[in-house]
Design an enzyme around this catalytic site. Structure first.
Site, PDB file in Angstrom:
ATOM      1  N   ASN A 152       0.795  -1.235   0.000  1.00  0.00           N
ATOM      2  CA  ASN A 152       0.000   0.000   0.000  1.00  0.00           C
ATOM      3  C   ASN A 152       0.831   1.291   0.000  1.00  0.00           C
ATOM      4  O   ASN A 152       0.373   2.307  -0.517  1.00  0.00           O
ATOM      5  CB  ASN A 152      -1.064  -0.009   1.112  1.00  0.00           C
ATOM      6  N   ARG A 160      11.205   3.312   5.653  1.00  0.00           N
ATOM      7  CA  ARG A 160      10.978   3.363   7.102  1.00  0.00           C
ATOM      8  C   ARG A 160      11.746   2.248   7.816  1.00  0.00           C
ATOM      9  O   ARG A 160      12.029   2.323   9.001  1.00  0.00           O
ATOM     10  CB  ARG A 160       9.467   3.240   7.353  1.00  0.00           C
ATOM     11  N   LYS A 175      12.060  -8.068   1.227  1.00  0.00           N
ATOM     12  CA  LYS A 175      11.076  -8.739   0.373  1.00  0.00           C
ATOM     13  C   LYS A 175       9.841  -7.846   0.240  1.00  0.00           C
ATOM     14  O   LYS A 175       9.006  -7.766   1.143  1.00  0.00           O
ATOM     15  CB  LYS A 175      10.660 -10.094   0.966  1.00  0.00           C
ATOM     16  N   PRO A 176       9.730  -7.175  -0.903  1.00  0.00           N
ATOM     17  CA  PRO A 176       8.547  -6.333  -1.108  1.00  0.00           C
ATOM     18  C   PRO A 176       7.345  -7.174  -1.504  1.00  0.00           C
ATOM     19  O   PRO A 176       7.474  -8.351  -1.851  1.00  0.00           O
ATOM     20  CB  PRO A 176       8.969  -5.417  -2.266  1.00  0.00           C
ATOM     21  N   ALA A 177       6.159  -6.556  -1.467  1.00  0.00           N
ATOM     22  CA  ALA A 177       4.938  -7.263  -1.890  1.00  0.00           C
ATOM     23  C   ALA A 177       4.998  -7.513  -3.393  1.00  0.00           C
ATOM     24  O   ALA A 177       5.525  -6.691  -4.147  1.00  0.00           O
ATOM     25  CB  ALA A 177       3.716  -6.423  -1.546  1.00  0.00           C
ATOM     26  N   GLY A 229       2.444  -5.498   7.619  1.00  0.00           N
ATOM     27  CA  GLY A 229       1.412  -6.202   6.857  1.00  0.00           C
ATOM     28  C   GLY A 229       0.245  -6.532   7.761  1.00  0.00           C
ATOM     29  O   GLY A 229       0.048  -5.894   8.801  1.00  0.00           O
ATOM     30  N   GLU A 251       4.520  -4.182  12.396  1.00  0.00           N
ATOM     31  CA  GLU A 251       3.567  -3.097  12.125  1.00  0.00           C
ATOM     32  C   GLU A 251       2.384  -3.741  11.435  1.00  0.00           C
ATOM     33  O   GLU A 251       2.458  -4.071  10.248  1.00  0.00           O
ATOM     34  CB  GLU A 251       4.200  -2.036  11.227  1.00  0.00           C
ATOM     35  N   LEU A 252       1.293  -3.926  12.184  1.00  0.00           N
ATOM     36  CA  LEU A 252       0.204  -4.762  11.663  1.00  0.00           C
ATOM     37  C   LEU A 252      -1.043  -3.939  11.363  1.00  0.00           C
ATOM     38  O   LEU A 252      -0.972  -2.727  11.223  1.00  0.00           O
ATOM     39  CB  LEU A 252      -0.065  -5.887  12.668  1.00  0.00           C
ATOM     40  N   ARG A 279      -7.133   9.008   2.086  1.00  0.00           N
ATOM     41  CA  ARG A 279      -5.724   8.894   1.715  1.00  0.00           C
ATOM     42  C   ARG A 279      -5.505   7.472   1.216  1.00  0.00           C
ATOM     43  O   ARG A 279      -5.970   6.511   1.829  1.00  0.00           O
ATOM     44  CB  ARG A 279      -4.874   9.168   2.969  1.00  0.00           C
ATOM     45  N   CYS A 285      -3.305   1.345   6.783  1.00  0.00           N
ATOM     46  CA  CYS A 285      -3.527   0.781   8.118  1.00  0.00           C
ATOM     47  C   CYS A 285      -4.083   1.841   9.054  1.00  0.00           C
ATOM     48  O   CYS A 285      -4.735   1.529  10.033  1.00  0.00           O
ATOM     49  CB  CYS A 285      -2.222   0.227   8.668  1.00  0.00           C
ATOM     50  N   GLU A 382     -10.674  -4.554   8.586  1.00  0.00           N
ATOM     51  CA  GLU A 382     -10.188  -3.375   7.867  1.00  0.00           C
ATOM     52  C   GLU A 382     -10.911  -3.329   6.528  1.00  0.00           C
ATOM     53  O   GLU A 382     -10.823  -4.276   5.742  1.00  0.00           O
ATOM     54  CB  GLU A 382      -8.697  -3.514   7.590  1.00  0.00           C
ATOM     55  N   SER A 442       0.943  10.310  10.390  1.00  0.00           N
ATOM     56  CA  SER A 442       2.230   9.781   9.928  1.00  0.00           C
ATOM     57  C   SER A 442       3.256  10.900   9.791  1.00  0.00           C
ATOM     58  O   SER A 442       2.997  11.905   9.120  1.00  0.00           O
ATOM     59  CB  SER A 442       2.063   9.113   8.567  1.00  0.00           C
TER      60      SER A 442
HETATM   61  P1  NAP Z   1      -0.134  -9.069   3.948  1.00  0.00           P
HETATM   62  O1  NAP Z   1      -0.979  -9.944   3.126  1.00  0.00           O
HETATM   63  O2  NAP Z   1       0.042  -9.394   5.384  1.00  0.00           O
HETATM   64  O3  NAP Z   1       1.300  -9.039   3.220  1.00  0.00           O
HETATM   65  C1  NAP Z   1       2.348  -8.227   3.679  1.00  0.00           C
HETATM   66  C2  NAP Z   1       3.656  -8.798   3.166  1.00  0.00           C
HETATM   67  O4  NAP Z   1       3.869 -10.056   3.786  1.00  0.00           O
HETATM   68  C3  NAP Z   1       3.680  -9.046   1.663  1.00  0.00           C
HETATM   69  O5  NAP Z   1       4.970  -8.777   1.191  1.00  0.00           O
HETATM   70  C4  NAP Z   1       3.352 -10.531   1.587  1.00  0.00           C
HETATM   71  O6  NAP Z   1       3.757 -11.160   0.401  1.00  0.00           O
HETATM   72  C5  NAP Z   1       4.127 -11.033   2.786  1.00  0.00           C
HETATM   73  N1  NAP Z   1       3.711 -12.356   3.256  1.00  0.00           N
HETATM   74  C6  NAP Z   1       2.489 -12.902   3.253  1.00  0.00           C
HETATM   75  N2  NAP Z   1       2.541 -14.151   3.757  1.00  0.00           N
HETATM   76  C7  NAP Z   1       3.837 -14.394   4.097  1.00  0.00           C
HETATM   77  C8  NAP Z   1       4.523 -15.490   4.669  1.00  0.00           C
HETATM   78  N3  NAP Z   1       3.900 -16.628   5.004  1.00  0.00           N
HETATM   79  N4  NAP Z   1       5.859 -15.384   4.880  1.00  0.00           N
HETATM   80  C9  NAP Z   1       6.501 -14.249   4.551  1.00  0.00           C
HETATM   81  N5  NAP Z   1       5.908 -13.171   4.001  1.00  0.00           N
HETATM   82  C10 NAP Z   1       4.577 -13.233   3.782  1.00  0.00           C
HETATM   83  O7  NAP Z   1      -0.605  -7.552   3.886  1.00  0.00           O
HETATM   84  P2  NAP Z   1      -0.915  -6.672   2.602  1.00  0.00           P
HETATM   85  O8  NAP Z   1      -2.245  -7.068   2.070  1.00  0.00           O
HETATM   86  O9  NAP Z   1       0.240  -6.649   1.678  1.00  0.00           O
HETATM   87  O10 NAP Z   1      -0.995  -5.223   3.276  1.00  0.00           O
HETATM   88  C11 NAP Z   1      -2.110  -4.751   3.927  1.00  0.00           C
HETATM   89  C12 NAP Z   1      -1.984  -4.955   5.432  1.00  0.00           C
HETATM   90  O11 NAP Z   1      -0.829  -4.284   5.913  1.00  0.00           O
HETATM   91  C13 NAP Z   1      -3.141  -4.339   6.179  1.00  0.00           C
HETATM   92  O12 NAP Z   1      -3.537  -5.195   7.217  1.00  0.00           O
HETATM   93  C14 NAP Z   1      -2.548  -3.053   6.738  1.00  0.00           C
HETATM   94  O13 NAP Z   1      -3.215  -2.559   7.872  1.00  0.00           O
HETATM   95  C15 NAP Z   1      -1.159  -3.474   7.030  1.00  0.00           C
HETATM   96  N6  NAP Z   1      -0.266  -2.308   7.107  1.00  0.00           N
HETATM   97  C16 NAP Z   1       0.194  -1.935   8.343  1.00  0.00           C
HETATM   98  C17 NAP Z   1       1.004  -0.821   8.450  1.00  0.00           C
HETATM   99  C18 NAP Z   1       1.526  -0.389   9.788  1.00  0.00           C
HETATM  100  O14 NAP Z   1       2.461   0.389   9.802  1.00  0.00           O
HETATM  101  N7  NAP Z   1       0.962  -0.834  10.900  1.00  0.00           N
HETATM  102  C19 NAP Z   1       1.357  -0.105   7.305  1.00  0.00           C
HETATM  103  C20 NAP Z   1       0.869  -0.507   6.072  1.00  0.00           C
HETATM  104  C21 NAP Z   1       0.056  -1.641   5.993  1.00  0.00           C
HETATM  105  P3  NAP Z   1       2.623 -11.936  -0.475  1.00  0.00           P
HETATM  106  O15 NAP Z   1       1.629 -10.899  -0.862  1.00  0.00           O
HETATM  107  O16 NAP Z   1       3.365 -12.526  -1.601  1.00  0.00           O
HETATM  108  O17 NAP Z   1       1.997 -12.970   0.376  1.00  0.00           O
END
Ligand code: NAP
Length: 479
Positions: A152, A160, A175-177, A229, A251-252, A279, A285, A382, A442
């Protein structure tokens, strides 16, 4: 096709995945393929880890000023290329160009902030209570880190973590998304240009996150995981880190309450709501997920919010005048559609939006729902989309308890003109951050992070670098 690196970044070199595999990066505004990037497997990840481990000792010995200067140069290069980076980000992630430019500045600022912190890592010296022993305290980098980022905020979520890791003297595998790898690869190229030694940062792009990351977390050579994530994935990774007792920063997800009292400046509350909700198309998040508005102002607030949301222009983020880009992918949009249907079935009133447009791209219109049933699924999930769900409240105690009635605790927003009330409620909200009469918290100079299931640790601020440092205490008896 975009001219940015598309290979793996290992030990300062750009290389293909060992088996030559690639994966597509799509433009969410059109569904077309933008580029193909290397799709790494576990063997490639092992090479990335080798490079980070090999570089660690020399990097830890590098003068803090040298580390600081690399970050400062990278900050300048990023700002010089704002337009190019913003276009890249918009094309892979969808956010409007103006927002992407904002993210580029935000992302660069982490490098400037941590370039300043790199030279301020302090130790200590003291006499212990027995009067005989002395204590010398020094700080050490934790060692090679695995950094995992979401899609996102493709650039800022990387800087960061990379900023404080460089400042502290840690090496990294990033490892980026898979939806947004291009911004991270462009960032790696900039850091190389800024003089980052080979092996300090390595970037692994993959469609097999679990297979690639788990061996690194369990292998014993990586010493820290910094993850941003979802809470579900964070929980899984914490379990994987337990065996090797890894340091973790998590950071979840969030489920932010946005509370508007009867004494609030409604203009300010509406401005705040537009930022906190819209935004990043609501894909943040920190996005306001549950609006609690005092009954006496709820109708006016909802009507005026619907007017402003309805006036926003939806379209491809690269087009002039667009306020709201596409959601990240079809699955992300389907989730938003389901949450809105569920709320409507439970009796919510639709003031604006709510209908998916025809045509290509993952667009969803700005949507306002009132009279939302507290049992609706979007109250406990969310939304991650441009949907404002409004509920009313009567009493202070009631709204605090409803706001806190969630496993998450990242951020809360509070609108009131009463200082007394502002402090009283802020202290009672179970969140890591509070936006008081503002919809934006932020800032690289502030500690970002949550409580409860929103995470562990903080990013940014004075404490951001602490996440990448260990203490060593030297005991010295003096005769
Ligand atoms: P996500 O599905 O949890 O994925 C985040 C990252 O983790 C991706 O790079 C993903 O790659 C990787 N990942 C997933 N499963 C994994 C595993 N088993 N082992 C290692 N890596 C793995 O989250 P998202 O959909 O990308 O992002 C949205 C989430 O992030 C929301 O819940 C949001 O609130 C949260 N977020 C939190 C903050 C904060 O600062 N608190 C900031 C931004 C976003 P893959 O997609 O290939 O699985």
């Amino acid at each position: 096709m975009i001219t940015t690196p598309t290979q793996l970044f290992i030990g300062g070199a750009w290389v293909d995945a060992g088996d030559g595999a690639t994966m597509a990066v799509d433009d969410p505004a059109t569904g077309e393929i933008l580029a193909r990037v290397a799709d790494a497997g576990p063997k490639d990840a092992r090479l990335e880890e080798d490079a980070a481990v090999e570089a660690q000792q020399d990097w830890a010995r590098t003068a803090p000023r040298a580390r600081s200067e690399i970050l400062r140069r990278a900050h300048e290069i990023i700002l010089d290329r704002t337009d190019e980076l913003a276009r890249l980000m918009t094309s892979e992630m969808g956010k409007p160009l103006a927002e992407a430019r904002g993210e580029v500045a935000y992302a660069a600022e982490f490098f400037r902030w941590f370039s300043e912190e790199a030279v301020r890592i302090e130790g200590g010296y003291g006499t212990l209570p027995d009067g005989r022993n002395r204590m010398v305290l020094t700080r050490r980098p934790v060692g090679p880190c695995l950094l995992i980022t979401p899609w996102n905020f493709p650039l800022a979520m990387g800087t960061r973590k990379i900023g404080p890791a460089i400042a502290a003297g840690c090496t990294m595998v990033l490892k980026p998304a898979p939806q947004t790898p291009l911004s991270s690869l462009a960032l790696a190229a900039i850091l190389k240009e800024a003089g980052l030694p080979d092996g300090v940062l390595n970037v692994v792009t993959t469609s097999r996150a679990g297979e690639v990351c788990e061996p690194l977390l369990r292998g014993g050579r990586i010493r820290k995981l910094s993850f941003t994530g979802s809470t579900a994935v964070g929980r899984l990774l914490l379990a994987q880190c337990a065996d090797t007792v890894l340091r973790t920063s998590m950071e979840l997800g969030g489920n932010a309450p946005f509370i508007v009292f009867d004494d609030a400046d409604l203009d300010a509350a509406l401005d705040g709501a537009m930022v906190a909700k819209m935004r990043n198309m609501g894909e943040a998040c920190t996005a306001a997920n549950r609006f609690f508005v005092h009954r006496s102002v709820a109708e006016e607030f909802a009507r005026r919010l619907a007017d402003r949301m309805g006036a926003l222009v939806v379209g491809p983020g690269t087009r002039d005048g667009v306020d709201v880009g596409p959601l990240i992918d079809a699955a992300g949009r389907a989730k938003v559609e389901e949450l809105v249907s569920d709320a409507l079935e439970r009796g919510a009133r639709l003031l604006v939006g709510g209908r998916t447009p025809e045509g290509p791209g993952c667009f969803y219109p700005p949507t306002v729902l009132t009279d939302v049933d507290p049992g609706s699924r979007l109250m406990e999930t969310e939304i991650f989309g441009p949907v404002a769900a409004i509920l009313t409240f009567d009493e202070e105690d009631e709204v605090v308890s409803r706001a806190n009635d969630t496993p998450w605790g990242l951020v809360g927003y509070l609108f009131t003109e009463g200082l007394d009330r502002a402090l009283r409620i802020s202290e009672r909200l179970q969140v890591g951050m509070v936006g008081l009469n503002t919809g934006l918290v932020s800032n690289p100079a502030a500690p970002f992070g949550g409580v409860k299931q929103s995470g562990l640790g903080r990013e940014g601020g004075r404490v951001g670098i602490e996440e990448f440092l260990e203490y060593q205490y030297l005991a010295v008896p003096v005769r």
